[in-house]
Write a protein that holds these residues in place. Structure first.
Motif, PDB file in Angstrom:
ATOM      1  N   ASP A  58       0.878  -1.177   0.000  1.00 60.51           N
ATOM      2  CA  ASP A  58       0.000   0.000   0.000  1.00 60.51           C
ATOM      3  C   ASP A  58       0.914   1.224   0.000  1.00 60.51           C
ATOM      4  N   LEU A  59       1.037   1.842  -1.173  1.00 61.95           N
ATOM      5  CA  LEU A  59       1.985   2.944  -1.346  1.00 61.95           C
ATOM      6  C   LEU A  59       1.319   4.273  -1.014  1.00 61.95           C
ATOM      7  N   ALA A  60       2.032   5.103  -0.245  1.00 62.52           N
ATOM      8  CA  ALA A  60       1.457   6.364   0.249  1.00 62.52           C
ATOM      9  C   ALA A  60       0.141   6.048   0.964  1.00 62.52           C
ATOM     10  N   ALA A  61       0.278   5.217   1.968  1.00 61.03           N
ATOM     11  CA  ALA A  61      -0.876   4.569   2.595  1.00 61.03           C
ATOM     12  C   ALA A  61      -1.746   5.497   3.427  1.00 61.03           C
ATOM     13  N   GLY A  62      -1.239   6.658   3.780  1.00 57.85           N
ATOM     14  CA  GLY A  62      -2.058   7.613   4.528  1.00 57.85           C
ATOM     15  C   GLY A  62      -2.430   7.077   5.899  1.00 57.85           C
ATOM     16  N   ASN A  63      -3.711   7.085   6.195  1.00 57.81           N
ATOM     17  CA  ASN A  63      -4.138   6.586   7.505  1.00 57.81           C
ATOM     18  C   ASN A  63      -4.364   5.080   7.499  1.00 57.81           C
ATOM     19  N   GLY A  64      -4.053   4.447   6.370  1.00 53.58           N
ATOM     20  CA  GLY A  64      -4.062   2.985   6.337  1.00 53.58           C
ATOM     21  C   GLY A  64      -5.410   2.361   6.076  1.00 53.58           C
ATOM     22  N   ARG A  65      -6.308   3.108   5.441  1.00 49.13           N
ATOM     23  CA  ARG A  65      -7.644   2.508   5.244  1.00 49.13           C
ATOM     24  C   ARG A  65      -7.553   1.241   4.385  1.00 49.13           C
ATOM     25  N   HIS A  66      -6.683   1.265   3.360  1.00 49.77           N
ATOM     26  CA  HIS A  66      -6.563   0.062   2.529  1.00 49.77           C
ATOM     27  C   HIS A  66      -5.588  -0.954   3.126  1.00 49.77           C
ATOM     28  N   THR A  67      -4.665  -0.468   3.926  1.00 51.41           N
ATOM     29  CA  THR A  67      -3.787  -1.391   4.667  1.00 51.41           C
ATOM     30  C   THR A  67      -4.637  -2.291   5.564  1.00 51.41           C
ATOM     31  N   ILE A  72       3.586   2.066   3.260  1.00 57.10           N
ATOM     32  CA  ILE A  72       4.695   3.011   3.234  1.00 57.10           C
ATOM     33  C   ILE A  72       4.148   4.421   3.048  1.00 57.10           C
ATOM     34  N   ASP A  73       4.714   5.339   3.786  1.00 54.98           N
ATOM     35  CA  ASP A  73       4.305   6.743   3.708  1.00 54.98           C
ATOM     36  C   ASP A  73       5.381   7.567   4.420  1.00 54.98           C
ATOM     37  N   ARG A  74       5.451   8.845   4.077  1.00 58.27           N
ATOM     38  CA  ARG A  74       6.417   9.677   4.817  1.00 58.27           C
ATOM     39  C   ARG A  74       5.881  10.026   6.192  1.00 58.27           C
ATOM     40  N   ASP A  75       4.562   9.993   6.327  1.00 58.71           N
ATOM     41  CA  ASP A  75       3.923  10.261   7.620  1.00 58.71           C
ATOM     42  C   ASP A  75       3.208   8.986   8.057  1.00 58.71           C
ATOM     43  N   VAL A  76       3.797   8.288   9.008  1.00 59.40           N
ATOM     44  CA  VAL A  76       3.234   6.997   9.409  1.00 59.40           C
ATOM     45  C   VAL A  76       2.430   7.117  10.712  1.00 59.40           C
ATOM     46  N   ALA A 101       8.410   4.105   7.142  1.00 58.76           N
ATOM     47  CA  ALA A 101       8.425   5.560   6.984  1.00 58.76           C
ATOM     48  C   ALA A 101       9.485   5.914   5.959  1.00 58.76           C
ATOM     49  N   ALA A 102       9.069   6.556   4.887  1.00 57.72           N
ATOM     50  CA  ALA A 102      10.039   6.944   3.856  1.00 57.72           C
ATOM     51  C   ALA A 102       9.462   8.073   3.033  1.00 57.72           C
ATOM     52  N   ASP A 103      10.334   9.014   2.720  1.00 56.95           N
ATOM     53  CA  ASP A 103       9.962  10.042   1.750  1.00 56.95           C
ATOM     54  C   ASP A 103      10.240   9.463   0.370  1.00 56.95           C
ATOM     55  N   LEU A 104       9.203   9.348  -0.415  1.00 59.16           N
ATOM     56  CA  LEU A 104       9.309   8.691  -1.724  1.00 59.16           C
ATOM     57  C   LEU A 104       9.706   9.658  -2.832  1.00 59.16           C
ATOM     58  N   GLU A 105       9.906  10.913  -2.465  1.00 62.92           N
ATOM     59  CA  GLU A 105      10.148  11.922  -3.504  1.00 62.92           C
ATOM     60  C   GLU A 105      11.430  12.723  -3.277  1.00 62.92           C
ATOM     61  N   ASP A 106      12.216  12.338  -2.289  1.00 63.29           N
ATOM     62  CA  ASP A 106      13.379  13.171  -1.957  1.00 63.29           C
ATOM     63  C   ASP A 106      14.668  12.699  -2.616  1.00 63.29           C
ATOM     64  N   VAL A 157      -2.374   1.803  -4.951  1.00 62.65           N
ATOM     65  CA  VAL A 157      -2.079   3.236  -4.815  1.00 62.65           C
ATOM     66  C   VAL A 157      -3.381   4.001  -5.002  1.00 62.65           C
ATOM     67  N   THR A 158      -3.703   4.840  -4.048  1.00 61.28           N
ATOM     68  CA  THR A 158      -4.905   5.675  -4.192  1.00 61.28           C
ATOM     69  C   THR A 158      -4.580   7.103  -3.780  1.00 61.28           C
ATOM     70  N   ASN A 159      -5.051   8.021  -4.603  1.00 58.02           N
ATOM     71  CA  ASN A 159      -4.935   9.454  -4.323  1.00 58.02           C
ATOM     72  C   ASN A 159      -3.491   9.891  -4.105  1.00 58.02           C
ATOM     73  N   TYR A 160      -2.638   9.372  -4.944  1.00 58.65           N
ATOM     74  CA  TYR A 160      -1.222   9.743  -4.869  1.00 58.65           C
ATOM     75  C   TYR A 160      -0.606   9.535  -6.240  1.00 58.65           C
ATOM     76  N   LEU A 161       0.256  10.479  -6.635  1.00 54.37           N
ATOM     77  CA  LEU A 161       0.950  10.355  -7.918  1.00 54.37           C
ATOM     78  C   LEU A 161       2.324  10.988  -7.816  1.00 54.37           C
TER      79      LEU A 161
HETATM   80  C1  LIG Z   1      -4.208  12.010  -0.269  1.00 53.77           C
HETATM   81  S1  LIG Z   1      -3.266  10.984   0.780  1.00 53.77           S
HETATM   82  C2  LIG Z   1      -3.793   9.360   0.256  1.00 53.77           C
HETATM   83  C3  LIG Z   1      -3.613   8.319   1.321  1.00 53.77           C
HETATM   84  C4  LIG Z   1      -4.143   6.944   1.004  1.00 53.77           C
HETATM   85  N1  LIG Z   1      -3.514   6.368  -0.149  1.00 53.77           N
HETATM   86  C5  LIG Z   1      -5.636   6.980   0.832  1.00 53.77           C
HETATM   87  O1  LIG Z   1      -6.112   7.013  -0.293  1.00 53.77           O
HETATM   88  O2  LIG Z   1      -6.319   7.012   1.864  1.00 53.77           O
HETATM   89  C6  LIG Z   1      -1.628  11.119   0.100  1.00 53.77           C
HETATM   90  C7  LIG Z   1      -0.580  10.439   0.933  1.00 53.77           C
HETATM   91  O3  LIG Z   1       0.672  10.561   0.259  1.00 53.77           O
HETATM   92  C8  LIG Z   1       1.660  10.740   1.231  1.00 53.77           C
HETATM   93  N2  LIG Z   1       2.809  11.399   0.635  1.00 53.77           N
HETATM   94  C9  LIG Z   1       2.828  12.594   0.033  1.00 53.77           C
HETATM   95  N3  LIG Z   1       4.069  12.890  -0.364  1.00 53.77           N
HETATM   96  C10 LIG Z   1       4.854  11.854   0.016  1.00 53.77           C
HETATM   97  C11 LIG Z   1       6.231  11.578  -0.094  1.00 53.77           C
HETATM   98  N4  LIG Z   1       7.055  12.458  -0.644  1.00 53.77           N
HETATM   99  N5  LIG Z   1       6.703  10.410   0.373  1.00 53.77           N
HETATM  100  C12 LIG Z   1       5.869   9.522   0.952  1.00 53.77           C
HETATM  101  N6  LIG Z   1       4.544   9.735   1.100  1.00 53.77           N
HETATM  102  C13 LIG Z   1       4.045  10.881   0.635  1.00 53.77           C
HETATM  103  C14 LIG Z   1       1.008  11.619   2.281  1.00 53.77           C
HETATM  104  O4  LIG Z   1       1.677  11.551   3.513  1.00 53.77           O
HETATM  105  C15 LIG Z   1      -0.404  11.051   2.309  1.00 53.77           C
HETATM  106  O5  LIG Z   1      -0.512  10.049   3.287  1.00 53.77           O
END
Ligand SMILES: C[S@@+](CC[C@H](N)C(=O)[O-])C[C@H]1O[C@@H](n2cnc3c(N)ncnc32)[C@H](O)[C@@H]1O
Length: 166
Positions: free
Chosen positions: A22-31, A44-48, A61-66, A82-86
């Protein structure tokens, strides 16, 4: 928070017991959703802060864009969600992280969403047909949509369920 209807609809494509990323998992709803279905999940998310590790849930915990190296090098999964992340540079890693026959479930905003609010930056909006173009020749496309949705809010989204060719 509710599960994405797209993910709920196509989760059955993921082989029983297969590991899910679950990439950029956010609050983990799909996890949580996949863990409850019996899948080991790596979230995985930068904010876990909204993610809870458990026996079958690995939280990274990882920043996927740095510019750091891809944190899951050498690891593969039966599904990538992956949902709501690009972040386009990650696509090669996501594809490499799928086992043969693995399932890609991807849903995020697309061009046209700017009329409803954010995201409106083209960097965060899929182009017309972009997901289809990305998987062409490599995946079998099971379902694809590019459409306006009204729940949880008005938005333009693109979404795909596709299986990596074996
Ligand atoms: C709109 S939320 C979507 C969360 C989840 N996928 C969902 O649909 O509920 C976008 C997520 O991307 C993560 N995110 C944004 N930039 C990021 C980065 N550079 N590295 C890792 N995670 C990142 C944010 O922390 C956030 O949890």
């Amino acid at each position: 928070m509710t599960i994405s209807p797209w993910i709920a609809t196509w989760a059955g494509l993921v082989p029983a017991g297969a590991a899910v990323l679950d990439l950029a998992a956010g609050n983990g709803r799909h996890t949580r959703f996949f863990a409850e279905r019996g899948h080991p999940v790596t979230a995985i998310d930068r904010d876990v802060s909204g993610l809870v590790a458990a026996d079958t849930v690995e939280v990274i915990a990882a920043d996927l864009e740095d510019g750091s190296p891809w944190p899951l090098a050498g690891r593969t999964f039966g599904a990538v969600v992956v949902t709501n992340y690009l972040h386009r540079p990650l696509f090669p890693h996501l594809f490499a992280a799928l086992q043969p026959g693995g399932v890609l479930l991807y849903e995020t905003f697309m061009v046209g969403n700017e009329r409803f609010g954010k995201p409106s930056n083209p960097d965060f909006l899929l182009k017309d047909g972009e997901l289809l173009e990305l998987v062409r020749g490599r995946f079998s496309v099971i379902a694809y949509e590019a459409r306006m949705i009204s729940e949880p809010k008005m938005a333009m989204v693109q979404r795909i369920a596709a299986r990596l060719s074996s």
